[in-house]
Design an enzyme around this catalytic site. Structure first.
Site, PDB file in Angstrom:
ATOM      1  NE  ARG A  50      -3.679  -2.479   0.187  1.00 47.35           N
ATOM      2  CZ  ARG A  50      -3.918  -3.695  -0.248  1.00 47.35           C
ATOM      3  NH1 ARG A  50      -2.905  -4.507  -0.538  1.00 47.35           N
ATOM      4  NH2 ARG A  50      -5.149  -4.128  -0.421  1.00 47.35           N
ATOM      5  CE  LYS A  52       2.621  -0.956   5.786  1.00 50.85           C
ATOM      6  NZ  LYS A  52       2.276  -1.754   4.584  1.00 50.85           N
ATOM      7  CG  HIS A 257      22.569  31.131 -14.865  1.00 51.06           C
ATOM      8  ND1 HIS A 257      23.885  31.350 -15.245  1.00 51.06           N
ATOM      9  CD2 HIS A 257      22.584  31.058 -13.505  1.00 51.06           C
ATOM     10  CE1 HIS A 257      24.647  31.435 -14.180  1.00 51.06           C
ATOM     11  NE2 HIS A 257      23.885  31.251 -13.098  1.00 51.06           N
ATOM     12  CD  GLU A 326      23.342  31.187  -6.468  1.00 46.12           C
ATOM     13  OE1 GLU A 326      22.543  30.522  -5.778  1.00 46.12           O
ATOM     14  OE2 GLU A 326      24.274  30.680  -7.115  1.00 46.12           O
ATOM     15  CE1 TYR A 366      24.392  25.835  -1.302  1.00 44.94           C
ATOM     16  CE2 TYR A 366      26.206  26.950  -0.185  1.00 44.94           C
ATOM     17  CZ  TYR A 366      25.647  26.423  -1.340  1.00 44.94           C
ATOM     18  OH  TYR A 366      26.329  26.500  -2.529  1.00 44.94           O
TER      19      TYR A 366
END
Length: 469
Positions: A50, A52, A257, A326, A366
């Protein structure tokens, strides 16, 4: 009444805190993110196959990523460690006294480890992954939680869709150590018989009988939910997360980028435009995305010029997210590493000592960035195919979530320019494909130097700085 203590600023995190005898006092909370005044025990509930364990692993990964020390305790693994060879479903028959005895021993061993983790090792959340299909078993675990001062939260996964159950058996259970070198049809038959062993005694969480418990019931992999008595902030975050995840096959594409003008000069941050090679990458990215022929692809960027210029080349609609900007380097914005060493040698050393928690003066860490990016993770979990055009530190944080990387590893994950990472969620993890688009770019990755002492000579501080103009 005691007089207020003097305050000093922690040099690493830039947090104000009391001090005495010239030294900072211990911070009020030293165990990561304090979101609850006592540990939480999450108890999985449901028949085999299921989802879990899938939920347990995702939840553990998410909570660790946001800074809540969490560990999963899978009782099936305790059983495999105790009984080296699995023979058949007969081990799980309700009248198999030897099997019952072993399974109870395994559950108790797992609970002992839960207690050690939450009460002695500084853990905040433990996920107890087992079937826990009877009200009696759940009462035993709830009492264990109460005796040890834990809040208990049940997560039940109910599935009646035969196709979902069959897919779960094929994807997960047949890859289980229990069925190594077993014929696929034979393994499926055995596992179906194993499920039958639990079905007769299965007692689902009930809105009347279990009205005093805190729980969420998830029906058919998120088709509907029942939520009862959410007790605190951490439980509400768990519910919110579980209501956002899905199992629809999809891929997430992450890239930075194109190369920027400041990348060429070795300068961090700022809001520069693309270099000629960066513009070339943007064109290559457009061709790559076109060739992939991705259904209903959504494109997200930050609000910084270089990501928007990259997305513009795609010629498709895109959405700008400020939270994807950033990391803010504060007073060090647009500096080279050499300039930071010259102007702020102490800061440079402190960052090398603990790059994840270090906060730039007037900037971010961070750790801050992970908190900022949580809405992005929630939305990525809800979406199907997405391309995220972002930045080095941001991409590291997102990648750490999907790859289950520790905080200490996160700031050093390699996310080179002009490379697309294709992430495809699989049963218990994430498949990663790295695609370099054949456009040269500078290297912006700086490894942790060996010497991180605050009195180190400049040449040892700068030894890992990549070449630049």
């Amino acid at each position: 009444m005691a007089s207020p203590r003097e305050l000093t600023q922690n040099p690493l995190k830039k947090i104000w805190m009391p001090y005495s005898n010239g030294r900072p006092a211990l911070h009020a909370c030293q165990r990561g993110v304090c979101m609850t005044n006592c540990p939480t025990l999450i108890v999985m509930v449901g028949l085999p196959a299921r989802g879990k364990t899938y939920i347990s692993k995702k939840l553990t990964r998410y909570l660790n990523w946001i800074g809540v020390p969490t560990r999963e305790f899978n009782v099936g693994q305790y059983r495999r460690n105790m009984v080296k060879t699995y023979k058949s479903f007969e081990f799980f028959l309700p009248d198999n006294e030897e099997g019952l005895k072993i399974r109870k021993q395994c559950a108790l061993a797992a609970l002992r480890d839960v207690r050690r983790f939450l009460s002695e090792e500084g853990g905040h959340v433990a996920v107890f992954d087992a079937t826990n299909t009877t009200r009696e078993r759940r009462a035993t675990i709830f009492n264990f939680g109460e005796q040890n001062g834990y809040k208990t939260f049940f997560v039940e996964s109910i599935c009646v869709d035969p196709e979902v159950i069959a897919a779960n058996i094929v994807q997960v259970k047949l890859g289980s150590p229990d069925y190594v070198n077993r014929d696929s049809d034979e393994a499926t038959e055995d596992f179906m018989r194993r499920i039958e062993c639990y079905e007769n005694s299965y007692e689902s969480l009930d809105e009347d009988l279990d009205r005093d418990l805190s729980y969420i019931k998830i029906m058919d992999v998120g088709q509907s939910y029942v939520v009862n008595r959410v007790a605190d902030h951490i439980q509400s975050r768990i519910v919110y997360y579980l209501m956002n995840i899905h199992v629809t096959p999809r891929s997430i594409y992450l890239c930075r980028h194109g190369e920027s003008e400041l990348n060429l000069k070795g300068r961090i941050g700022g809001d520069p435009g693309l270099s000629p090679r960066g513009r070339e990458f943007a064109k290559s990215l457009a061709q790559f995305i076109s060739d992939q022929n991705i259904k209903d692809l959504k494109v997200w960027t930050s609000q910084m010029k270089r990501t928007i210029q990259t997305a513009e080349a795609l010629g498709v609609p895109y959405e700008q997210w400020k939270v994807l900007n950033e990391i803010d380097a504060g007073v060090c914005e647009e500096m080279t590493y050499e300039e930071i060493q010259d102007n702020y040698p102490l800061e440079f050393a402190l960052r090398d000592q603990d790059k994840y928690r270090y906060r730039y003066p007037k900037g971010e860490s961070y750790e801050d960035l992970v908190q900022r990016l949580e809405p992005v993770i929630m939305e990525l979990e809800r979406q199907e195919n997405v391309l995220v055009i972002c930045h080095q530190a941001v991409m590291r944080c997102l990648l750490a979530y999907f790859l289950d990387k520790a905080a200490e590893q996160l700031p050093y994950l390699k996310c080179p320019l002009h490379t697309v990472l294709k992430l495809t969620p699989v049963a218990y993890g994430c498949k990663v494909e790295s695609i370099f688009l054949n456009v040269a770019a500078v290297n912006t990755h700086r490894d942790r130097p060996q010497n991180v002492d605050i009195s180190r000579p400049p040449e040892e501080a700068l030894v890992t700085v990549p070449a630049h103009q």
